[in-house]
Design an enzyme around this catalytic site. Structure first.
Site, PDB file in Angstrom:
ATOM      1  N   HIS A   1       0.836  -1.205   0.000  1.00 28.23           N
ATOM      2  CA  HIS A   1       0.000   0.000   0.000  1.00 28.23           C
ATOM      3  C   HIS A   1       0.871   1.255   0.000  1.00 28.23           C
ATOM      4  O   HIS A   1       0.583   2.216  -0.714  1.00 28.23           O
ATOM      5  CB  HIS A   1      -0.939   0.007   1.214  1.00 28.23           C
ATOM      6  CG  HIS A   1      -2.218  -0.704   0.976  1.00 28.23           C
ATOM      7  ND1 HIS A   1      -2.301  -2.072   0.898  1.00 28.23           N
ATOM      8  CD2 HIS A   1      -3.478  -0.236   0.794  1.00 28.23           C
ATOM      9  CE1 HIS A   1      -3.560  -2.421   0.687  1.00 28.23           C
ATOM     10  NE2 HIS A   1      -4.289  -1.318   0.615  1.00 28.23           N
TER      11      HIS A   1
ATOM     12  N   LYS B   1      -9.798  -8.320   7.903  1.00 30.65           N
ATOM     13  CA  LYS B   1     -10.432  -8.661   9.170  1.00 30.65           C
ATOM     14  C   LYS B   1     -10.332  -7.473  10.110  1.00 30.65           C
ATOM     15  O   LYS B   1      -9.403  -6.674  10.028  1.00 30.65           O
ATOM     16  CB  LYS B   1      -9.812  -9.917   9.789  1.00 30.65           C
ATOM     17  CG  LYS B   1      -8.404  -9.749  10.287  1.00 30.65           C
ATOM     18  CD  LYS B   1      -7.898 -11.034  10.932  1.00 30.65           C
ATOM     19  CE  LYS B   1      -6.496 -10.807  11.484  1.00 30.65           C
ATOM     20  NZ  LYS B   1      -5.935 -12.005  12.079  1.00 30.65           N
TER      21      LYS B   1
END
Length: 173
Positions: free
Chosen positions: A36, A101
């Site tokens: 990222h 998650k």
């Protein structure tokens, strides 16, 4: 149980609601925090991304090497909040979904609603089971990151739950 195909369209996203059980089919891309960071650096340097982000889903996973005869090893989700600092920018450029998650920040929740995107939960601790729903793997960028490189995965009936929908609903709230 709803079945969806990638890439995501606005029409698909608008049919999904927090709490829905979904089976994802089609291509998704993997990226964790190091990847990222590099994606954001490419954007800031006005360089092309290694894949067309428009309508795509990013799965927050760093899979283990594949055992003999398999395309991938264990492929369970990582904690999504580690990507929160990068997510609003990627959503603004057309990213439509994320699989991970855990909870997301208020900034990400607002960006999901603003850009009409979706956040899915995959079952943590079930990486070996989830890997059975990945039928093809191709590394496409940042190979020096090893398991955290960006990979293109082909999913078949990959089970997820809608955690945050484009209407601002959040199963954690």
């Amino acid at each position: 149980m709803k079945k969806i195909d990638t890439p995501l369209t606005q029409e698909i996203v608008e049919t999904l609601h927090a709490g829905d059980l979904v089976l994802v089919n089609g291509y998704v891309y993997t990226a964790r925090d190091a990847a990222h960071k590099r994606l954001v650096e490419l954007i800031k340097d006005d360089l092309p991304l290694p894949f067309d982000i428009n309508g795509q889903i990013i799965y927050y996973v760093g899979p283990t090497p594949p055992p003999p005869g398999k395309v991938i090893g264990s492929a369970g989700p990582t904690t999504s909040s580690r990507m929160d600092g990068y997510t609003p920018l990627l959503l603004s450029l057309g990213l439509k979904g994320m699989i991970g998650k855990g909870q997301r920040s208020e900034e990400v929740r607002n960006a999901i609603k603003k850009y009409k995107a979706i956040y899915f939960l995959a079952t943590g601790g079930a990486g070996a089971l989830l890997s059975h729903h990945i039928v093809l793997v191709e590394e496409i960028a940042f190979s020096d990151l090893g398991p955290e490189s960006i990979k293109k995965l082909l999913l078949k009936d990959f089970p997820v739950v809608v955690a945050m929908d484009c209407y601002g609903k959040d199963i954690f709230k």
